[in-house]
Design a protein around this motif. Sequence first.
Motif, short mmCIF file in Angstrom:
data_model
loop_
_atom_site.label_atom_id
_atom_site.label_comp_id
_atom_site.label_asym_id
_atom_site.label_seq_id
_atom_site.Cartn_x
_atom_site.Cartn_y
_atom_site.Cartn_z
N ASP A 276 125.22 52.98 -123.22
CA ASP A 276 123.28 52.78 -123.33
C ASP A 276 122.84 51.54 -122.52
O ASP A 276 123.55 50.30 -123.33
CB ASP A 276 122.44 52.95 -124.80
N ASN A 277 122.01 51.10 -122.22
CA ASN A 277 121.75 49.47 -121.93
C ASN A 277 122.20 48.91 -120.66
O ASN A 277 122.48 47.60 -120.90
CB ASN A 277 121.20 48.57 -122.68
N ARG B 211 119.62 53.91 -119.48
CA ARG B 211 118.20 52.45 -120.07
C ARG B 211 117.71 54.21 -120.80
O ARG B 211 116.46 54.66 -121.33
CB ARG B 211 117.60 51.98 -119.39
N GLU C 79 122.35 52.28 -113.73
CA GLU C 79 121.64 51.61 -114.66
C GLU C 79 121.32 52.79 -115.32
O GLU C 79 120.67 54.00 -115.94
CB GLU C 79 120.78 50.41 -115.10
#
Length: 295
Positions: A109-110, A46, A44
């Motif tokens: 990103d994200n 972030r 992930e």
Amino acid sequence: AARGGSTEVETSYLTGGFSWNADYVLQLDPAGQEAGLQAWVTVENRTGASYREANLLLVAGDINQAPPSRDKMVYMAEATRAPSAPAFEEETLYDYHLYTMQRPTDLLDNQIKQISLFDAAGLKVSKHYKLRARPHFFRGAGNLSEKSKVSVSYSFENTEENQLGMALPAGVFRVYGRSASGSRQLLGEDRIGHTPEKETVELRVGDAFDLVAERVRTSSEKLADNLYRTSFEITIRNHRDEDVVVEVSEPVGGYWEVVSESLPHRKVNASELAFDVPVPADGETVLTYTVQVKY
């Protein structure tokens, strides 16, 4: 620098916003004796930035940072090599384990991205039934009874001989079976810690529907200020069409001695004993024993 001119500089820094975890799928065969294993990593991002064509390295282990404390780290760098098969190569890194992805990957990103870690087939698997008493049964006096659930677990050896033999990062195992129609059905899930090669993995998946256990404290005597004698009767009923063996675990505590028993016990540790209780198909077995405990 010793002389002027252009040169390459490598810059390393720690950043928040990255995390990863391992997930496993254990698919049992119809007999529940062999299984295939699929392992995945979920990364992930972030951080607020995108990383394209990055080399991905995952470090598993209990890594100390002050602060924050993390037990998994993600490393990335710009990729300069050509893509190859999407798999990870595992190696020992001091007291940790490093998993290097064998081709560049994009982490936007994200984005949450799942990547295959490895596949294994033909693992030998064992099923276990366990019944564990609650400690309050071994405290106090008077009659006491309750019905208890029998837990179900599966285990396998993490060895090359068992088609595996590699460091397994901490993560969640999901165990699946197949129905008569051939569809995949979830049997249960459990979480493992970091598990090195040549260790046993045991996964508790739930409680048995067709096994019923009833525990009765039939007598309790105070022989002295710190000496007690207690008797138990444990009935296990098996409504399955096959024989089973149930491990009955008793956390007696104190300095204990079994003075009578209907089945032989074994010592698990200083404060716990256990019985392996065979229960016939569509039948029942009654285990009785008396233990003397000094506190």
